[in-house]
Design a protein around this motif. Structure first.
Motif, mmCIF file in Angstrom:
data_model
loop_
_atom_site.group_PDB
_atom_site.id
_atom_site.type_symbol
_atom_site.label_atom_id
_atom_site.label_comp_id
_atom_site.label_asym_id
_atom_site.label_seq_id
_atom_site.Cartn_x
_atom_site.Cartn_y
_atom_site.Cartn_z
ATOM 1 N N ARG B 66 -7.781 12.759 0.570
ATOM 2 C CA ARG B 66 -6.847 11.796 -0.039
ATOM 3 C C ARG B 66 -7.524 10.501 -0.458
ATOM 4 N NH1 ARG B 66 -2.221 14.968 -0.589
ATOM 5 N NH2 ARG B 66 -2.260 16.364 1.199
ATOM 6 N N THR B 67 -6.888 9.856 -1.411
ATOM 7 C CA THR B 67 -7.401 8.560 -1.862
ATOM 8 C C THR B 67 -6.745 7.437 -1.075
ATOM 9 O OG1 THR B 67 -5.678 8.651 -3.516
ATOM 10 C CG2 THR B 67 -7.896 9.254 -4.224
ATOM 11 N N GLU B 68 -7.278 6.239 -1.258
ATOM 12 C CA GLU B 68 -6.708 5.052 -0.630
ATOM 13 C C GLU B 68 -5.227 4.960 -0.992
ATOM 14 O OE1 GLU B 68 -8.592 0.894 -0.949
ATOM 15 O OE2 GLU B 68 -6.771 0.832 -2.146
#
Lengths: 80, 316
Positions: B66-68
């Motif tokens: 996942r991204t930030e």
């Protein structure tokens, strides 16, 4: 001989689990090889992330909680 | 019904006169301890069912790519039903970082997990009502998400001890639990956790009951009321090194607020006590360097203090 490894980093829960394992072994009167695993690298090698934990003959049986004496006795006598 | 039972024990069984401080204390003790215990047992059972589906291995996989932002939100939410004893903070940290979970997302999980727990939520629900319980969960999530994002943005990867990146963890096979086992697990968890925290609850309620019966109602207004702006940071500062469980804290909190402590101040103090402790910081020092540890503690101090001010303003 049954090989038991008790994994923990020396916190209160880990000490309680260790003494429960010792009590269970005493009550069963069986010959076992108990090893305390406290080194982080050694704990990680076993793939365990929740402490304290018990490994019996290479299999993770308890992780992230303090099992009581009756439960440990069941595990050691081959129950589930 | 419960109130009638407590009244019956106090005034009929014990034969205490109405309106005496002792009767008021005992009535309060009986009512509160039964209500809290029942609610706790039910909620712990429900959360244990959810927990039987979530293991750290799964959380790790779910948040790894996942991204930030989304990753932080997911990690914080998954931290709610996943509790860990302070010494598990290290293997969890290594496990996450080693499998490529970004530092900020790892911290979102590490902050949410102890900060938001079902025992505290159940007790707040029983003693303060659902609004405060929901407020506690949501603010805990927001703190975990934002603190994680900040730590991620600060690019502190070099402040992690080098050996953490060298760890190799075998993927442990997980067996799927049948529903029967989940119910047994949840029943045992509910029994074990309730029994374990019960002495603290009773002690907390007993101390609370004494204060309830004897201390004057405006006892704390000047020291910890809304008009003392320093009360929040001081409460948080005292709370951070303290290591206690929510179970003993919340009954005392109920009484402190009844005696004039502002609700936001009390909540900030509780979050500081359960969210971070000296033993946990000492153990985390094994995997992160002192600079990151200090940043981590400072961010939590600021977050808890701001939350306290916000609630004092909103709940006014």
């Amino acid at each position: 001989m049954v090989r038991i490894e008790v994994l923990g980093m020396g916190c209160e829960n880990c000490r309680r689990l260790m003494s429960n394992v010792e009590a269970a072994v005493r009550q069963l009167g069986i010959a076992v090889d108990i090893k305390k695993v406290e080194d982080i690298a050694a704990i990680m090698e076993r793939g365990v992330m929740l402490l304290p934990a018990i490994i019996v003959d290479g299999k993770l049986r308890v992780s992230g909680r303090v099992a009581d004496v009756p439960e440990i006795k069941r595990i050691l006598t081959g129950g589930t | 019904m419960l109130q009638e039972f407590a009244d019956w024990v106090t005034y009929t069984v014990l034969g205490l006169g109405q309106n005496s401080p002792l009767a008021s204390s005992i009535d309060f003790f009986v009512y509160d301890s039964i209500k809290v215990t029942v609610m706790l047992a039910i909620i712990v059972f429900g959360v244990a069912i959810i927990r039987s589906f979530i293991t750290p291995q799964k959380v790790k996989k779910w948040v790894a790519g996942r991204t930030e932002g989304l990753g932080n939100i997911l990690a914080a939410i998954l931290g709610i039903p996943t509790p860990f004893c302070s010494c598990s903070a290290v293997p969890l940290f290594i496990g996450f970082v080693e499998s490529g979970v970004p530092l900020g997302i790892t911290f979102s999980f590490l902050i949410a997990s102890p900060l938001i727990n079902e025992v505290a939520a159940a007790m707040l629900l029983a003693m303060f009502g659902w609004e405060i319980a929901v407020l506690y969960i949501i603010s805990g999530l927001v703190i975990a998400i934002i603190a994680g994002i900040i730590i991620g943005r600060l690019r502190l990867e070099s402040e992690v001890e080098e050996f953490v990146y060298k760890c190799k963890i075998p993927d442990s096979a997980e067996k799927v639990m049948p529903w029967k086992d989940r119910l047994i697990y949840a029943k045992n968890e509910s029994r074990d956790i309730t029994l374990k925290v019960l002495p603290y609850i009773l002690l907390g309620i007993a101390i609370g009951a004494v204060i309830h019966g004897y201390a004057p109602a405006d006892f704390l207004v000047n020291i910890a009321g809304k008009n003392n702006p320093l009360a929040v940071p001081i409460a948080v500062l005292i709370g951070i090194p303290l290591y206690s469980n929510a179970a003993g804290m919340i009954p005392i909190m109920e009484v402190l607020t009844a005696k004039g402590m502002a609700m936001g101040t009390a909540l900030a103090f509780m979050m500081a006590v359960i969210g971070l402790s000296l033993p946990e910081m000492i153990i985390l020092r094994k995997v992160i360097k002192i600079k990151l540890l200090a940043i981590f503690a400072a961010i939590l101090f600021i977050s808890f203090t701001l939350t306290g001010y916000l609630f004092n303003a909103v709940l006014g």
